[in-house]
Enzyme design. Structure first.
Site, PDB file in Angstrom:
ATOM      1  N   CYS A  85       0.800  -1.239   0.000  1.00 43.11           N
ATOM      2  CA  CYS A  85       0.000   0.000   0.000  1.00 43.11           C
ATOM      3  C   CYS A  85       0.824   1.275   0.000  1.00 43.11           C
ATOM      4  O   CYS A  85       0.272   2.365  -0.127  1.00 43.11           O
ATOM      5  CB  CYS A  85      -0.932   0.010   1.212  1.00 43.11           C
ATOM      6  SG  CYS A  85      -0.077   0.186   2.794  1.00 43.11           S
ATOM      7  N   CYS A 133      -2.558  -1.808   5.469  1.00 42.74           N
ATOM      8  CA  CYS A 133      -3.163  -2.859   4.627  1.00 42.74           C
ATOM      9  C   CYS A 133      -3.104  -4.243   5.254  1.00 42.74           C
ATOM     10  O   CYS A 133      -3.672  -5.187   4.705  1.00 42.74           O
ATOM     11  CB  CYS A 133      -2.499  -2.880   3.251  1.00 42.74           C
ATOM     12  SG  CYS A 133      -0.806  -3.525   3.227  1.00 42.74           S
ATOM     13  N   CYS A 153      13.065  -8.017  11.423  1.00 42.43           N
ATOM     14  CA  CYS A 153      13.549  -8.808  10.294  1.00 42.43           C
ATOM     15  C   CYS A 153      12.469  -8.827   9.213  1.00 42.43           C
ATOM     16  O   CYS A 153      11.408  -9.411   9.405  1.00 42.43           O
ATOM     17  CB  CYS A 153      13.873 -10.209  10.797  1.00 42.43           C
ATOM     18  SG  CYS A 153      14.681 -11.255   9.606  1.00 42.43           S
TER      19      CYS A 153
END
Length: 164
Positions: A85, A133, A153
């Site tokens: 997004c 999103c 990570c």
């Protein structure tokens, strides 16, 4: 044999749970409430917007192979955005080389990440997603550098880098 495996799995989860809850509490502090307009698409719209590999990672919570992302070696100044997004998630100043094979960051842009516990590998881990999103980004661990001690990570395919 099967009973022993179940017992071992249960005992491992009991040992790892306090560690995961500590990481979860620290990660939740990064998920401060910021008013972000949700970005919602149908599965078909996501499939049209993303590559198959990005769809697997962002929408199905997959993981890319270690050392496969060009963003692992990205050293320019800029912002790392959600590939789904476009929400800003990390700045280049937050990135460091963790040696793990995935782009890693010691913190996030406050309020742009949401976390939850993940038990997919039996022991609990803290998984994080884009706050706009819901796209899966990666996992956070307590083995990062100062000042936070965290390692966010990230899957490289879940990010888009914009140089400044």
């Amino acid at each position: 044999m099967e009973r022993n495996m179940k017992r071992r799995t249960f005992l491992q989860s009991l040992i790892c749970l306090p560690i995961a809850l500590t990481v979860q509490r620290q990660a939740s502090a990064q998920s401060a409430s910021v008013n972000i307009e949700p970005f919602v698409l149908t599965e078909q719209e996501w499939r049209q917007r993303l590559t198959p590999e990005q769809f697997y990672i962002l929408r199905e919570e997959g993981t890319e192979r270690a050392f496969s992302s060009a963003l692992n070696d990205e050293k320019r100044k800029g912002i790392f955005h959600c590939a789904g997004c476009g929400l800003e998630l990390f700045s280049s100043e937050m990135k460091y080389d963790s040696g793990t094979g995935w782009p890693s960051f010691f913190t996030v842009i406050e309020g742009h990440i949401e976390t939850q516990l993940d038990f997919k590998l039996i022991y609990p881990r803290t998984e994080y997603h884009c706050a706009r999103c819901g796209g899966h980004q990666g996992h956070v661990f307590n083995d990062g550098p100062k000042p936070t001690g965290q390692r966010w990570c990230n899957n490289g395919l879940a990010l888009k880098f914009v140089a400044s």
